[in-house]
Design a protein around this motif. Structure first.
Motif, PDB file in Angstrom:
ATOM      1  N   ALA A 133       8.577   2.202  21.694  1.00 51.76           N
ATOM      2  CA  ALA A 133       7.877   1.228  22.531  1.00 51.76           C
ATOM      3  C   ALA A 133       8.755   0.040  22.919  1.00 51.76           C
ATOM      4  CB  ALA A 133       6.619   0.726  21.816  1.00 51.76           C
TER       5      ALA A 133
ATOM      6  N   CYS B  40      -1.118   4.805  30.004  1.00 54.53           N
ATOM      7  CA  CYS B  40      -1.354   3.367  30.137  1.00 54.53           C
ATOM      8  C   CYS B  40      -0.178   2.701  30.840  1.00 54.53           C
ATOM      9  CB  CYS B  40      -1.571   2.738  28.763  1.00 54.53           C
ATOM     10  SG  CYS B  40      -3.068   3.319  27.938  1.00 54.53           S
TER      11      CYS B  40
ATOM     12  N   CYS C  90       2.643   0.533  28.629  1.00 50.66           N
ATOM     13  CA  CYS C  90       3.288   1.082  27.440  1.00 50.66           C
ATOM     14  C   CYS C  90       4.539   1.894  27.771  1.00 50.66           C
ATOM     15  CB  CYS C  90       2.289   1.946  26.686  1.00 50.66           C
ATOM     16  SG  CYS C  90       2.930   2.631  25.152  1.00 50.66           S
TER      17      CYS C  90
ATOM     18  N   GLU D 235      -5.995  -4.545  23.187  1.00 47.37           N
ATOM     19  CA  GLU D 235      -4.949  -4.620  24.218  1.00 47.37           C
ATOM     20  C   GLU D 235      -5.151  -5.657  25.314  1.00 47.37           C
ATOM     21  OE1 GLU D 235      -2.362  -3.461  23.339  1.00 47.37           O
ATOM     22  OE2 GLU D 235      -2.479  -1.427  22.578  1.00 47.37           O
TER      23      GLU D 235
ATOM     24  N   ARG E 242      -5.563   0.021  30.762  1.00 42.10           N
ATOM     25  CA  ARG E 242      -5.796   1.023  29.706  1.00 42.10           C
ATOM     26  C   ARG E 242      -6.498   2.257  30.270  1.00 42.10           C
ATOM     27  NH1 ARG E 242      -7.866  -0.229  23.981  1.00 42.10           N
ATOM     28  NH2 ARG E 242      -6.543   1.592  23.639  1.00 42.10           N
TER      29      ARG E 242
ATOM     30  N   TYR F 133       2.915 -10.117  27.276  1.00 42.50           N
ATOM     31  CA  TYR F 133       3.247  -8.826  27.888  1.00 42.50           C
ATOM     32  C   TYR F 133       4.602  -8.918  28.569  1.00 42.50           C
ATOM     33  CZ  TYR F 133       3.404  -5.047  31.299  1.00 42.50           C
ATOM     34  OH  TYR F 133       3.809  -3.973  32.059  1.00 42.50           O
TER      35      TYR F 133
ATOM     36  N   HIS G  81       6.318   0.006  35.344  1.00 48.11           N
ATOM     37  CA  HIS G  81       5.129  -0.443  34.629  1.00 48.11           C
ATOM     38  C   HIS G  81       4.473  -1.627  35.347  1.00 48.11           C
ATOM     39  CE1 HIS G  81       7.136   1.946  31.527  1.00 48.11           C
ATOM     40  NE2 HIS G  81       5.966   2.031  30.942  1.00 48.11           N
TER      41      HIS G  81
ATOM     42  N   ARG H 225       3.737  -8.925  17.886  1.00 51.59           N
ATOM     43  CA  ARG H 225       3.220  -7.585  18.133  1.00 51.59           C
ATOM     44  C   ARG H 225       2.320  -7.213  16.961  1.00 51.59           C
ATOM     45  NH1 ARG H 225       4.779  -9.175  22.155  1.00 51.59           N
ATOM     46  NH2 ARG H 225       6.143  -8.217  23.735  1.00 51.59           N
TER      47      ARG H 225
END
Length: 290
Positions: free
Chosen positions: A39, A66, A69, A163, A173, A231, A238, A272
């Motif tokens: 990740a 997602c 991610c 999330e 998501r 984020y 992404h 995290r």
């Protein structure tokens, strides 16, 4: 929309320390994955250098897509039934006393991989006396029987990340349902022996009032620990970041969350869900005993 530039103070914090190559090579040579690598966690240098890692079981391919991610998406390989004992042996060799176990979402499996979580935790506990095990689970499509399998394995912390705020779920998501994730946390919180934990990201376009409401909902369902982090887009493919929160804003969210009643709140740009998990666990356990 143009992506806002990365603030200098975050750039400085994101500089990775040199990885503990011996640990990284040991794990890879045994075909073991860490979510830290998969990740692209910004804390990987610090954690690896301290011989702390979150093990990723059941492969490194997720069945969902997602948009935040970095974990690979696609059709997962068959489960390796030797993985639980190999992880347990590696933990013993590293002389760890606290580990975190997670997995990609495995919607291809009937129980979502819950039985494999159970096998892995039991193998770890059997070979490593006194060890504490935290699991970070997917939603198992809301299957409470799957959740019960995990809860029966004598885990110490049950983590499931919410999330983001509910309004952003359709964009952030894919395949997940906000109410379903809350239900997972609520059911797990019925076990008074367990600590329940959740985490979410900011900077995706949520409003402060939505974050506060999310915190209240997490507390309502019995969540004891919450983590709040910035984020960072893993790649240009992404979701773009909408905003970088200031250090002061993270501290304000931390204050609000504590006022709402959480036992522990970790709030900061590089926070995290598994970061400093052992420290948080022992702090909360000590607090509940006093």
């Amino acid at each position: 929309m143009n992506t806002p530039p990365l603030p200098k103070w975050i750039k400085k914090a994101l500089k990775r320390k040199k990885l503990a190559e011996s640990l990284k090579e040991a794990l890879y040579s045994r075909n073991l994955y860490t979510v830290c690598e998969e990740a692209r966690c910004p804390n990987i240098g610090e954690c690896f250098s301290q011989k702390v890692a979150t093990f990723l079981i059941m492969g490194n391919i997720c069945t969902r897509n997602c948009k935040f991610c970095a974990i690979n998406k696609g059709i997962p390989k068959e489960i390796d039934e030797t993985e639980p004992i190999r992880i347990a042996k590696e933990i013993k060799k590293l002389n760890l006393n606290y580990v975190v176990i997670t997995s990609p979402t495995r919607d291809d499996l009937e129980d979502g991989g819950a039985g494999f979580f159970e096998k892995t935790v039991k193998a770890i506990k059997k070979l490593n006396k006194g060890i504490k095990v935290e699991v970070l689970i997917p939603d198992f499509k809301g299957n409470l029987d799957s959740l019960k399998k995990v809860l029966s394995s004598n885990i110490d912390v049950l983590g499931h990340n919410i999330e983001t705020v509910p309004r952003l779920y359709p964009k952030v998501r894919l395949g997940a349902i906000y109410e379903r994730s809350l239900k997972i946390l609520e059911e797990a919180s019925q076990n008074s022996r367990l600590l329940t934990k959740s985490g979410f990201m900011v900077g995706l376009g949520e409003e402060k009032r939505e974050v506060i409401e999310l915190l209240k909902e997490l507390k309502r369902v019995g969540c004891k620990i919450v983590t709040i982090g910035q984020y960072f887009p893993p790649s240009l493919k992404h979701l773009p970041v909408k905003r970088y929160l200031s250090y002061e804003e993270f501290k304000e969210l931390e204050r609000i969350a504590f006022e709402i009643g959480f036992d522990y709140v970790a709030s900061g740009p590089l926070v995290r869900s598994s970061y400093k998990s052992a420290t948080i666990f022992y702090f909360v356990k000590g607090k509940t005993k006093s």
